[in-house]
Design an enzyme around this catalytic site. Structure first.
Site, PDB file in Angstrom:
ATOM      1  N   GLN A 174      40.530  26.305  44.245  1.00 50.32           N
ATOM      2  CA  GLN A 174      40.661  27.699  44.657  1.00 50.32           C
ATOM      3  C   GLN A 174      41.447  27.788  45.962  1.00 50.32           C
ATOM      4  O   GLN A 174      41.346  26.906  46.820  1.00 50.32           O
ATOM      5  CB  GLN A 174      39.275  28.317  44.870  1.00 50.32           C
ATOM      6  CG  GLN A 174      39.296  29.804  45.227  1.00 50.32           C
ATOM      7  CD  GLN A 174      37.899  30.366  45.432  1.00 50.32           C
ATOM      8  OE1 GLN A 174      37.462  30.563  46.553  1.00 50.32           O
ATOM      9  NE2 GLN A 174      37.175  30.613  44.333  1.00 50.32           N
ATOM     10  N   SER A 187      38.955  35.346  47.796  1.00 49.35           N
ATOM     11  CA  SER A 187      39.639  34.424  46.888  1.00 49.35           C
ATOM     12  C   SER A 187      40.949  35.030  46.407  1.00 49.35           C
ATOM     13  O   SER A 187      41.029  36.232  46.128  1.00 49.35           O
ATOM     14  CB  SER A 187      38.752  34.114  45.683  1.00 49.35           C
ATOM     15  OG  SER A 187      37.483  33.643  46.090  1.00 49.35           O
ATOM     16  N   ASP A 236      32.005  29.638  42.217  1.00 47.05           N
ATOM     17  CA  ASP A 236      32.614  30.394  43.326  1.00 47.05           C
ATOM     18  C   ASP A 236      31.670  30.561  44.508  1.00 47.05           C
ATOM     19  O   ASP A 236      32.071  31.052  45.559  1.00 47.05           O
ATOM     20  CB  ASP A 236      33.059  31.772  42.818  1.00 47.05           C
ATOM     21  CG  ASP A 236      33.939  32.506  43.822  1.00 47.05           C
ATOM     22  OD1 ASP A 236      34.812  31.861  44.433  1.00 47.05           O
ATOM     23  OD2 ASP A 236      33.745  33.727  44.009  1.00 47.05           O
TER      24      ASP A 236
END
Length: 317
Positions: A302, A252, A230
């Site tokens: 993502q 996110s 991430d």
């Protein structure tokens, strides 16, 4: 294609056990058991946004899920949603539901809770090893090895020494340099200040956990990779636009990972990131984590919210 070799054979697994243990193992991903399938996680690094780092929540959730399955199964995929902003002032509770335990596949549902409300939900699927003659993968990009790439600190220092660097970039880079993250990063083929207005939504960097993890349990290396995955990921979508717009809000929405081959998260891996689309105040990013021997270890995807404001053209900055 021949079966992927164990990364120990390719990357030199003889790291001395006396090395400092990675803080990702000793602290960040070391959950406190409270009851059966109930765990508490604390925070090590909080971004300048003062919101919980999404990779920490994904990694801790996977730790919790992995504690509820047998030793002979390993995660092959996870799919997550971030539903509320995490509070860095209080711990996170992780509740695991044993959705299914099958002969080959097992599924676990994890809910992360703060202040009595879910902030994150995740489904993780685990599989027993099953060899197959059906194998293929893309080819790893040709890039300089990590030994020939400058570290993040040196890279930022090169930018900061450029007298032509705009002040708004200088402020942001100083903020990044001050962050003490538990991973090491080396940007591949970084842009020069003169190229900042012509960037594509693509980036690659070598990445690994700080400190020593060792061979250990493959489950832990997957949890560390979840944390790493991430970092700077969604920002890929802003690369062609950051010279014109400043980020007002970026978080996110979801995060997915697929685990393909064994790897060590304390060895250098190439993180190849690209954003095929952005619009509607959202951005989509895809990522691949490659072992140094060219084996594709992990794939990621993502989507996140990206709200921007134009840079003030009248400002002296």
């Amino acid at each position: 294609m021949s079966p992927p070799q164990d990364p120990e054979d390719e990357q030199g697994g003889g790291d001395p056990p006396g090395d400092l243990r990675s803080v990702l193992v000793t602290s960040v991903l070391n959950l406190e058991p409270l009851d059966e399938d109930l765990f508490r996680g604390t925070h090590y690094w909080v971004p300048s946004t003062e919101r919980l780092f999404g990779g920490q929540i994904v990694g801790q959730a996977l730790v919790a899920a992995a504690k509820s399955v047998s030793e002979d199964v390993h995660v092959h995929s996870l799919h997550c949603y971030f539903v509320r902003t995490g509070d860095p002032k209080v711990p996170v509770l992780y509740q695991v539901e044993r959705t299914r335990t099958g002969a080959s596949f097992s599924v676990r549902f994890v809910k992360a809770v703060q202040h009595g409300r879910p902030i994150f939900i995740c489904q993780a699927s685990f599989q027993k090893a099953q060899p197959s003659p059906v194998q293929h993968q893309f080819s790893m990009p040709a890039v300089p090895p990590p030994e020939e790439v400058v570290g993040r600190e040196d890279f930022i220092g090169q930018f900061l020494r450029d007298p032509e660097l705009q002040e708004r970039y200088r402020v942001g880079l100083n903020r990044i340099a001050a962050q003490e993250v538990p991973i090491e990063i080396k940007v591949v083929n970084p842009s020069t200040p003169s190229q900042l207005k012509k960037m594509e939504p693509k980036q690659m960097f070598w990445v690994r956990a700080r400190g020593y993890i060792g061979e250990g349990d493959m489950k832990m290396h997957c949890c560390v990779a979840a944390y790493i995955s991430d970092f700077a990921f969604l920002g890929t979508a802003m690369l062609p636009h950051h010279w014109k717009y400043k980020v007002g809000f970026m978080v996110s929405l979801d995060h997915s990972m697929w685990f393909h081959a064994p790897f060590r998260a304390d060895h250098w891996m190439l993180y190849e990131c690209e954003s095929p689309w952005a619009g509607g105040s959202r951005g989509l990013v895809h990522g691949r984590l490659w072992r140094q021997d060219g084996v594709l270890a992990v794939s990621c995807a993502q989507e996140g919210v990206i709200r921007v404001k134009p840079w003030d053209s009248t400002s002296k900055l």
